[in-house]
Write an enzyme that holds these catalytic residues in place. Structure first.
Site, PDB file in Angstrom:
ATOM      1  N   CYS A  82       0.851  -1.190   0.000  1.00  0.00           N
ATOM      2  CA  CYS A  82       0.000   0.000   0.000  1.00  0.00           C
ATOM      3  C   CYS A  82       0.886   1.240   0.000  1.00  0.00           C
ATOM      4  O   CYS A  82       2.022   1.209   0.441  1.00  0.00           O
ATOM      5  CB  CYS A  82      -0.873   0.003   1.244  1.00  0.00           C
ATOM      6  SG  CYS A  82      -1.865  -1.474   1.372  1.00  0.00           S
TER       7      CYS A  82
ATOM      8  N   ARG B  95       3.359   1.160  -7.020  1.00  0.00           N
ATOM      9  CA  ARG B  95       3.397   0.040  -6.077  1.00  0.00           C
ATOM     10  C   ARG B  95       2.225  -0.915  -6.273  1.00  0.00           C
ATOM     11  O   ARG B  95       2.179  -1.996  -5.716  1.00  0.00           O
ATOM     12  CB  ARG B  95       3.376   0.577  -4.644  1.00  0.00           C
ATOM     13  CG  ARG B  95       4.536   1.503  -4.312  1.00  0.00           C
ATOM     14  CD  ARG B  95       4.263   2.302  -3.064  1.00  0.00           C
ATOM     15  NE  ARG B  95       4.202   1.452  -1.904  1.00  0.00           N
ATOM     16  CZ  ARG B  95       5.206   1.331  -1.021  1.00  0.00           C
ATOM     17  NH1 ARG B  95       6.312   2.011  -1.222  1.00  0.00           N
ATOM     18  NH2 ARG B  95       5.122   0.544   0.011  1.00  0.00           N
TER      19      ARG B  95
ATOM     20  N   TRP C  46      -3.736  -2.076  -1.496  1.00  0.00           N
ATOM     21  CA  TRP C  46      -3.631  -3.328  -2.254  1.00  0.00           C
ATOM     22  C   TRP C  46      -4.251  -4.380  -1.344  1.00  0.00           C
ATOM     23  O   TRP C  46      -3.681  -4.723  -0.304  1.00  0.00           O
ATOM     24  CB  TRP C  46      -2.157  -3.638  -2.556  1.00  0.00           C
ATOM     25  CG  TRP C  46      -1.945  -4.660  -3.619  1.00  0.00           C
ATOM     26  CD1 TRP C  46      -1.972  -4.474  -4.977  1.00  0.00           C
ATOM     27  CD2 TRP C  46      -1.705  -6.068  -3.438  1.00  0.00           C
ATOM     28  NE1 TRP C  46      -1.740  -5.654  -5.641  1.00  0.00           N
ATOM     29  CE2 TRP C  46      -1.581  -6.649  -4.724  1.00  0.00           C
ATOM     30  CE3 TRP C  46      -1.575  -6.877  -2.324  1.00  0.00           C
ATOM     31  CZ2 TRP C  46      -1.330  -8.001  -4.918  1.00  0.00           C
ATOM     32  CZ3 TRP C  46      -1.322  -8.231  -2.506  1.00  0.00           C
ATOM     33  CH2 TRP C  46      -1.215  -8.774  -3.797  1.00  0.00           C
TER      34      TRP C  46
ATOM     35  N   ASN D  65      -0.621  -0.162   6.383  1.00  0.00           N
ATOM     36  CA  ASN D  65      -0.039  -1.092   5.413  1.00  0.00           C
ATOM     37  C   ASN D  65       0.473  -2.267   6.233  1.00  0.00           C
ATOM     38  O   ASN D  65       1.202  -2.070   7.202  1.00  0.00           O
ATOM     39  CB  ASN D  65       1.122  -0.406   4.676  1.00  0.00           C
ATOM     40  CG  ASN D  65       1.713  -1.287   3.590  1.00  0.00           C
ATOM     41  OD1 ASN D  65       1.090  -2.283   3.198  1.00  0.00           O
ATOM     42  ND2 ASN D  65       2.893  -0.953   3.130  1.00  0.00           N
ATOM     43  N   GLY D  66       0.066  -3.491   5.898  1.00  0.00           N
ATOM     44  CA  GLY D  66       0.509  -4.666   6.664  1.00  0.00           C
ATOM     45  C   GLY D  66      -0.687  -5.536   6.992  1.00  0.00           C
ATOM     46  O   GLY D  66      -1.744  -5.426   6.380  1.00  0.00           O
TER      47      GLY D  66
ATOM     48  N   GLU E 297      13.882 -16.709 -15.729  1.00  0.00           N
ATOM     49  CA  GLU E 297      13.662 -15.260 -15.625  1.00  0.00           C
ATOM     50  C   GLU E 297      12.976 -14.742 -16.888  1.00  0.00           C
ATOM     51  O   GLU E 297      12.057 -13.936 -16.821  1.00  0.00           O
ATOM     52  CB  GLU E 297      14.989 -14.539 -15.378  1.00  0.00           C
ATOM     53  CG  GLU E 297      14.947 -13.028 -15.498  1.00  0.00           C
ATOM     54  CD  GLU E 297      13.942 -12.350 -14.560  1.00  0.00           C
ATOM     55  OE1 GLU E 297      13.400 -13.007 -13.642  1.00  0.00           O
ATOM     56  OE2 GLU E 297      13.651 -11.156 -14.776  1.00  0.00           O
TER      57      GLU E 297
ATOM     58  N   LYS F 220       9.384 -12.814 -16.945  1.00  0.00           N
ATOM     59  CA  LYS F 220       9.170 -11.492 -17.556  1.00  0.00           C
ATOM     60  C   LYS F 220       7.982 -11.535 -18.507  1.00  0.00           C
ATOM     61  O   LYS F 220       7.104 -10.692 -18.485  1.00  0.00           O
ATOM     62  CB  LYS F 220      10.433 -11.046 -18.300  1.00  0.00           C
ATOM     63  CG  LYS F 220      11.553 -10.618 -17.412  1.00  0.00           C
ATOM     64  CD  LYS F 220      11.382  -9.241 -16.818  1.00  0.00           C
ATOM     65  CE  LYS F 220      10.915  -9.127 -15.414  1.00  0.00           C
ATOM     66  NZ  LYS F 220      11.317  -9.926 -14.338  1.00  0.00           N
TER      67      LYS F 220
ATOM     68  N   GLU G  54       4.673 -11.949 -16.605  1.00  0.00           N
ATOM     69  CA  GLU G  54       4.305 -10.792 -15.786  1.00  0.00           C
ATOM     70  C   GLU G  54       3.667  -9.675 -16.592  1.00  0.00           C
ATOM     71  O   GLU G  54       2.704  -9.067 -16.155  1.00  0.00           O
ATOM     72  CB  GLU G  54       5.566 -10.214 -15.123  1.00  0.00           C
ATOM     73  CG  GLU G  54       5.997 -10.893 -13.861  1.00  0.00           C
ATOM     74  CD  GLU G  54       7.025 -10.061 -13.141  1.00  0.00           C
ATOM     75  OE1 GLU G  54       8.148  -9.954 -13.654  1.00  0.00           O
ATOM     76  OE2 GLU G  54       6.705  -9.512 -12.088  1.00  0.00           O
TER      77      GLU G  54
ATOM     78  N   HIS H  85      12.161 -35.196 -20.776  1.00  0.00           N
ATOM     79  CA  HIS H  85      11.536 -35.941 -19.665  1.00  0.00           C
ATOM     80  C   HIS H  85      10.079 -35.523 -19.475  1.00  0.00           C
ATOM     81  O   HIS H  85       9.625 -35.347 -18.357  1.00  0.00           O
ATOM     82  CB  HIS H  85      12.351 -35.715 -18.388  1.00  0.00           C
ATOM     83  CG  HIS H  85      13.755 -36.205 -18.523  1.00  0.00           C
ATOM     84  ND1 HIS H  85      14.131 -37.497 -18.237  1.00  0.00           N
ATOM     85  CD2 HIS H  85      14.867 -35.587 -19.010  1.00  0.00           C
ATOM     86  CE1 HIS H  85      15.419 -37.651 -18.508  1.00  0.00           C
ATOM     87  NE2 HIS H  85      15.896 -36.520 -18.967  1.00  0.00           N
TER      88      HIS H  85
ATOM     89  N   LYS I 156       4.681  -4.021  -6.718  1.00  0.00           N
ATOM     90  CA  LYS I 156       6.129  -3.889  -6.851  1.00  0.00           C
ATOM     91  C   LYS I 156       6.860  -4.541  -5.690  1.00  0.00           C
ATOM     92  O   LYS I 156       7.932  -5.081  -5.851  1.00  0.00           O
ATOM     93  CB  LYS I 156       6.528  -2.415  -6.942  1.00  0.00           C
ATOM     94  CG  LYS I 156       8.014  -2.176  -7.163  1.00  0.00           C
ATOM     95  CD  LYS I 156       8.522  -2.857  -8.426  1.00  0.00           C
ATOM     96  CE  LYS I 156      10.017  -2.763  -8.588  1.00  0.00           C
ATOM     97  NZ  LYS I 156      10.502  -3.601  -9.709  1.00  0.00           N
TER      98      LYS I 156
HETATM   99  C1  AGP Z   1       9.978  -9.626 -10.678  1.00  0.00           C
HETATM  100  O1  AGP Z   1       9.806  -9.026 -11.949  1.00  0.00           O
HETATM  101  C2  AGP Z   1       8.749  -9.511  -9.809  1.00  0.00           C
HETATM  102  N1  AGP Z   1       8.308  -8.176  -9.684  1.00  0.00           N
HETATM  103  C3  AGP Z   1       8.900 -10.232  -8.477  1.00  0.00           C
HETATM  104  O2  AGP Z   1       9.119 -11.589  -8.750  1.00  0.00           O
HETATM  105  C4  AGP Z   1      10.049  -9.736  -7.575  1.00  0.00           C
HETATM  106  O3  AGP Z   1      11.300 -10.062  -8.154  1.00  0.00           O
HETATM  107  C5  AGP Z   1       9.940 -10.442  -6.221  1.00  0.00           C
HETATM  108  O4  AGP Z   1       8.704 -10.110  -5.649  1.00  0.00           O
HETATM  109  C6  AGP Z   1      11.082 -10.079  -5.252  1.00  0.00           C
HETATM  110  O5  AGP Z   1      11.012  -8.709  -4.948  1.00  0.00           O
HETATM  111  P1  AGP Z   1      12.278  -8.020  -4.204  1.00  0.00           P
HETATM  112  O6  AGP Z   1      13.448  -8.170  -5.117  1.00  0.00           O
HETATM  113  O7  AGP Z   1      11.859  -6.609  -3.998  1.00  0.00           O
HETATM  114  O8  AGP Z   1      12.489  -8.757  -2.909  1.00  0.00           O
END
Ligand code: AGP
Length: 610
Positions: free
Chosen positions: A2, A27, A74, A100-101, A483, A487, A490, A506, A605
């Protein structure tokens, strides 16, 4: 996740709060609201959806007042809605609070307060907290009621509260969720969960630590612990120029940040490479040189993209420092029984430094006697302050939810860690010099890949017709396959799976047909022939192949349908180059599909809750 902001001072609070919320939009959120102290009451407005909905609501009112709080939510408890949006208020609508939390014991508190006659209007855990403060405020002043209530909470919070009964006071606190105080001037302060909301007004900040409370009045500020005792704190200077966090002409933060990577890599290396001696020079690691010398085992913990960086680091450290390494998802690590002792070094990797699972893993590792080091991007973040030592990634603010430049910085830092550990052990000065020299040459090599950007965008447009993808690699590029798949998932919402190229036979190869393309990372490295045969297996089943290959490799071009080239480099550094075409590919597929690239659906984020 948040966005939290509070302002107390002499200026109209509403525009400051709305501007701050806008600067935290990246965020990720699903509703927004604010509350402003009026002459004898508090005006509160909140709306589901984006900030524009709240702005439209506010246009109907003439909000005055120079003390107020604002929030982008959020959802964790209670679906996104106007009524569940923050701020939340007590029964008498005298106290308003943003949070937030997660309040883990909110159910017990809610039951007890209901029995005392409190009525609740929302499905959130946060609302419980404001009623708890109200209950204590019946017998205590606002400040003491606030602190007493927090002592009864189990869970995490970044929280700010105001009261119409004490209009010249604002209370803020943190436990497990970021809270930063910005000192604008005498009697003028801003608190926020993200420095991005503060830096327009001041560069002087105090990062609250867990268990700390901030009392703000026109007369000044105080920072206390949960026993209401004053605590020492340092005022830090924010060194980020806010324009860094703007798009600078790019259509999206993600594309800007992909293009920032040559500079990011240089910034991560700046002052940290002694080329003549073939040494890494990271202060935080040098301070721990003795324990690092004594390290018999390394555990790398992270989440998401940072986890994949860690997997590349595993290969680097094992090959060049000869130390056994395991890489763990922090979400798993924190709940299993890891075998840790004083000869274990745990390396926590995180862009935000606020990932809840990783914070827990760091605390668990410290408890068990490990040396815990951090590779973190956000200065002053929780993980950066929890670890014994570490090194900042210096990637600058990463705004796009899909991590790119921070990943590049993480890989660079892991190469430096490899250099540090390797040169403490068997690595020769010559090998050290070779790695140092090649690291310093990487920014220019990344720029060479950008020359193919138009061709990559064209390929992405073609491939955006498909709905399923494999991303395949081996050894140093095994993690880059994962990775690259992440990407694409996401930002484009298309289905993509990362796999070791050797795993294909496999089972997964059953999926290959004309509608199921594969992106194969096949640089001329020690497993080149192996990956090439995997590529041919795919072609034999009519699968389309986009190859990431070493420039000049015409042989791959004869087999694959499409090829993107990367410059030659040391095998251990190929991931820093191979990932760039995959980032651009994901970006342009998403752009073709018209996705919300910087704020993809369902994502935030920083995952600051479990
Ligand atoms: C990566 O593109 C994502 N946004 C997500 O997997 C991110 O890497 C993960 O949440 C870890 O975040 P951090 O590096 O802030 O700990």
């Amino acid at each position: 996740m948040c966005g939290i902001i509070g302002y107390i001072g002499k200026q109209p609070a509403t525009p400051i709060i709305m501007d701050g919320l806008k600067r935290m939009e990246y965020r990720g959120y699903d509703s927004a609201g604010l509350a402003i102290i009026q002459s004898d009451s508090i005006a509160c407005h909140k709306k589901e959806g984006k900030l524009g909905n709240l702005q439209a609501e506010l246009a109907k009112y003439d909000l005055v007042g120079s003390v107020g709080i604002g929030h982008t939510r959020w959802a964790t408890h209670g679906k996104p809605s106007d009524v569940n949006a923050h701020p939340h208020n007590d029964c008498r609508e005298e106290i308003y609070l943003i949070h937030n939390g997660i309040i883990e014991n909110y159910h017990d508190i809610k039951t007890a307060l209901s029995a005392k006659g409190h009525t609740f209007y929302s499905a959130t855990d946060t609302e419980v907290l404001v009623h708890l403060i109200e209950e204590h405020h019946k017998t205590l002043p606002f400040e003491e009621a606030f602190i007493t209530a927090l002592n009864e909470v189990v869970g995490t919070y970044g929280v700010v509260a105001i009261s119409s009964k004490e209009p010249n006071k604002m209370m803020a606190a943190r436990l497990g969720s970021p809270m930063i105080l910005g000192i604008i001037g005498d009697g003028e302060y801003i608190v926020a969960s993200d420095v991005a909301a503060i830096m327009k007004h001041t560069r002087e900040v105090v990062y609250l630590n867990d268990g700390e409370v901030c009392v703000l009045t026109e007369g000044g500020y105080e920072i206390k612990d949960l026993k209401a005792q004053a605590v020492q704190h340092t005022i830090q200077q924010v060194d980020w120029d806010f324009t860094q966090a703007q798009k600078q002409g790019y259509p999206h933060f993600m594309l800007k940040e992909i293009h920032e990577q040559p500079d990011v890599l240089m910034n991560a290396l700046r002052g940290r490479v002694k080329q003549e001696e073939g040494l890494a020079h990271m202060r935080g690691f040098l301070e721990q040189a003795e324990r690092l010398q004594d390290t018999k085992r390394v555990i790398i913990v992270a989440m998401g993209t940072a986890l994949y960086a860690g997997q590349v680091g595993e290969y680097m450290i094992e090959e060049y420092a000869g130390i056994p390494v395991e890489v763990e998802s922090a979400a798993e690590f924190r709940y299993r029984k890891p075998v840790i002792d004083e000869h274990t070094t745990v390396i926590a990797i995180s862009q935000s430094g606020e990932t809840a699972d990783l914070i827990a893993a760091v605390k668990e590792s410290k408890l068990k006697g490990a040396l815990v080091l951090g590779l973190v991007n956000v200065v002053g973040s929780t993980i950066a302050r929890e670890v014994h030592a570490g090194a900042y990634c210096h990637a600058g603010p990463e705004i796009g939810v899909a991590s790119t430049k921070a990943f590049m910085a993480q890989l660079t830092m892991l190469a430096l860690v490899t250099l540090h550990l390797g040169r403490q052990r068997g690595m020769s000065v010559v090998m050290g010099q070779r790695i140092a020299k090649e690291l310093l040459a990487m920014p220019e090599k990344i720029k060479q890949i950008f020359a193919q950007e138009k061709a990559i965008a064209k390929l992405a447009k073609e491939y955006s017709q498909y709905h399923d993808f494999f991303f395949l690699g081996r050894k140093y590029n095994y993690a880059i396959a994962y990775e690259g798949a992440l990407k694409l998932k996401e930002v484009s919402y298309l289905h993509a799976e990362g796999y070791g190229a050797g795993d294909l036979k496999h089972g997964p190869i059953a999926l290959i047909d004309e509608q199921f393309p594969s992106v194969v990372i096949v640089p001329q490295d020690s497993v080149y022939e192996k990956v090439l045969s995997n590529l041919q297996e795919i072609k034999a089943r009519s699968g389309r192949v986009l190859a990431i290959a070493t420039e000049g490799d015409t042989h791959v071009a004869d087999i694959a349908d499409d090829v993107i080239y990367i410059p030659k480099t040391l095998e251990m550094l190929t991931p820093l180059l191979a990932v760039v075409p995959l980032q651009l590919f994901a970006y342009y597929v998403a752009d073709t599909l018209g996705r919300d690239i910087d704020q993809p659906r369902n994502l935030a984020k920083s995952v600051t809750v479990e």
